[in-house]
Enzyme design. Structure first.
Site, short mmCIF file in Angstrom:
data_model
loop_
_atom_site.label_atom_id
_atom_site.label_comp_id
_atom_site.label_asym_id
_atom_site.label_seq_id
_atom_site.Cartn_x
_atom_site.Cartn_y
_atom_site.Cartn_z
N ARG A 56 8.01 -8.62 15.62
CA ARG A 56 8.45 -7.31 15.17
C ARG A 56 7.48 -6.26 15.68
O ARG A 56 6.26 -6.43 15.58
CB ARG A 56 8.52 -7.26 13.64
CG ARG A 56 8.90 -5.88 13.09
CD ARG A 56 9.12 -5.93 11.58
NE ARG A 56 9.49 -4.64 11.06
CZ ARG A 56 8.64 -3.76 10.52
NH1 ARG A 56 7.36 -4.08 10.41
NH2 ARG A 56 9.05 -2.60 10.08
N HIS A 63 4.80 0.13 -0.07
CA HIS A 63 5.58 -0.67 0.87
C HIS A 63 4.68 -1.72 1.50
O HIS A 63 3.46 -1.68 1.37
CB HIS A 63 6.23 0.21 1.94
CG HIS A 63 5.25 1.11 2.64
ND1 HIS A 63 4.72 2.25 2.06
CD2 HIS A 63 4.70 1.06 3.88
CE1 HIS A 63 3.90 2.84 2.90
NE2 HIS A 63 3.87 2.14 4.02
N ASP A 97 0.80 5.24 1.82
CA ASP A 97 0.16 5.94 2.93
C ASP A 97 -0.53 7.19 2.40
O ASP A 97 0.07 7.96 1.65
CB ASP A 97 1.19 6.33 4.00
CG ASP A 97 1.81 5.11 4.67
OD1 ASP A 97 1.15 4.06 4.68
OD2 ASP A 97 2.94 5.22 5.17
N HIS A 134 0.84 -1.19 0.00
CA HIS A 134 0.00 0.00 0.00
C HIS A 134 0.87 1.24 0.00
O HIS A 134 2.08 1.18 0.23
CB HIS A 134 -0.90 0.02 1.24
CG HIS A 134 -0.14 0.13 2.52
ND1 HIS A 134 0.58 -0.91 3.07
CD2 HIS A 134 0.05 1.19 3.37
CE1 HIS A 134 1.16 -0.53 4.18
NE2 HIS A 134 0.87 0.75 4.39
#
Length: 337
Positions: A277, A266, A210, A208
């Site tokens: 993570r 990204h 941002d 996607h």
């Protein structure tokens, strides 16, 4: 959105010398030089790593510890902070359009009153501890974002050096903080996840861009972030808990720089690791009623405005009505496009 057939990964040892190198910008350098480095990175990749940013490690560590403490709680306790509608705790479901991923998260409005209220369910035993950590982190990262935006404006030759940053300094800024927690993905062999076919990887957060102006992100020492560059190549970002990673958002591309900057695609993968993570992303956004249009310096007779003016509320509504991978940019192109 889980990507059924992701583009090929940039694998270790495979055409290694041909892979693009992701830019790093040292903010402690001469200001004019740093401004030009930032502009070049924003134009060519839309993504760069920032070092010597001035945010103390204790500020980041406090926020990370509070986040990990929350995510370590039993599911029934975490659900008290949800659902994410839009703010609060969410698990797997991303947004309202069927996108899912191997992730749990907390989405926070960055206004102090909202954080204090949400902290009552995030850390019911000591809510002020969470709200203090979040408030300190948000203020520190906002200053980094403003400094970067000011240098972007300077590097572009803008008459108003605060043309971008004043939008997120506004008391009605719609900026948000997202805490993402990705479970470890253990493979049967000790090899790194980037050495395995894409089909064996789990998508934590689908590909996607941002929608906001700018994203400033930090994470722990677990890999997983990938940036889409040079057509159809995914480049893995080496984790660095001491640095921030910055990416251009849609608003900065489509309106404010008239297409000169690149809103980078990204994604996050759940990689082969012994621990989860954690990423903490500050999304810098203008007030909802703010009209977004290019800097005057970005519009010339040879390069007319590529996109019509719009409010952030209008763009946000259009963005949230689509799935992660769907393009929003075409909705706002001018008629001559």
């Amino acid at each position: 959105m889980v990507v059924a057939s992701p583009p090929p990964l940039a694998r270790t040892g495979e055409k290694k010398l041909l892979l693009p190198k992701l830019p790093t910008v040292d903010l402690s350098g001469p200001r004019a030089d740093v401004a030009q480095q930032i502009v070049k990175a924003a134009e060519t990749v839309g993504f760069f790593k920032v070092t010597h940013h001035g945010v103390g490690p204790a500020t980041v560590s406090r926020m990370a510890q509070e986040s990990l403490g929350f995510f370590a709680r039993p599911d029934h306790e975490k659900k008290r902070a949800g659902p994410a509608d839009p703010f609060g705790y969410g698990c797997r479901n991303i947004g309202f359009n069927g996108d899912v991923g191997e992730v749990e998260y907390v989405l926070l409005n960055t206004h102090p009153g909202s954080i204090a209220q949400r902290s009552l369910t995030i850390n019911s035993t000591d809510p002020t501890k969470f709200s203090s950590a979040a408030g300190g982190y948000i203020e520190a990262v906002k200053e980094v974002a403003c400094e970067i935006l000011d240098m972007m404006a300077e590097g572009l030759g803008a008459t108003d050096a605060e043309a971008f940053s004043k939008l997120i300094r506004d008391v009605d800024s719609d900026s948000v903080l997202r805490l993402n927690h990705y479970p470890p993905f253990l493979l049967p062999s000790p090899s790194s996840a980037v050495d395995h076919p894409a089909a064996e990887l789990k998508v934590g957060f689908g590909a996607h861009t941002d929608p906001q102006i700018l994203t400033v992100l930090t994470s722990n020492d677990v890999a997983g972030l990938q940036v889409h560059v040079d057509g159809d190549v995914w480049v893995s970002v080496a984790p660095d808990p001491t640095a921030f990673f910055v990416n251009v958002g849609d608003v900065l591309q489509v309106a404010m720089t008239n297409g000169r900057f690149v809103s980078v695609k990204h994604r996050a993968l759940n990689v082969n690791a012994a621990k989860p993570r954690l990423s903490m992303a500050y999304f810098a956004a203008p007030p909802l009623n703010c009209t977004i249009s290019p800097l005057p310096e970005m519009v010339t007779p040879s390069r007319p405005s590529l996109y019509r003016a719009f409010t952030w509320a209008e763009y946000k509504k259009a963005s949230y009505s689509l799935r992660l991978g769907d393009s929003r940019l075409d909705l706002f192109k001018t008629q001559q496009q």
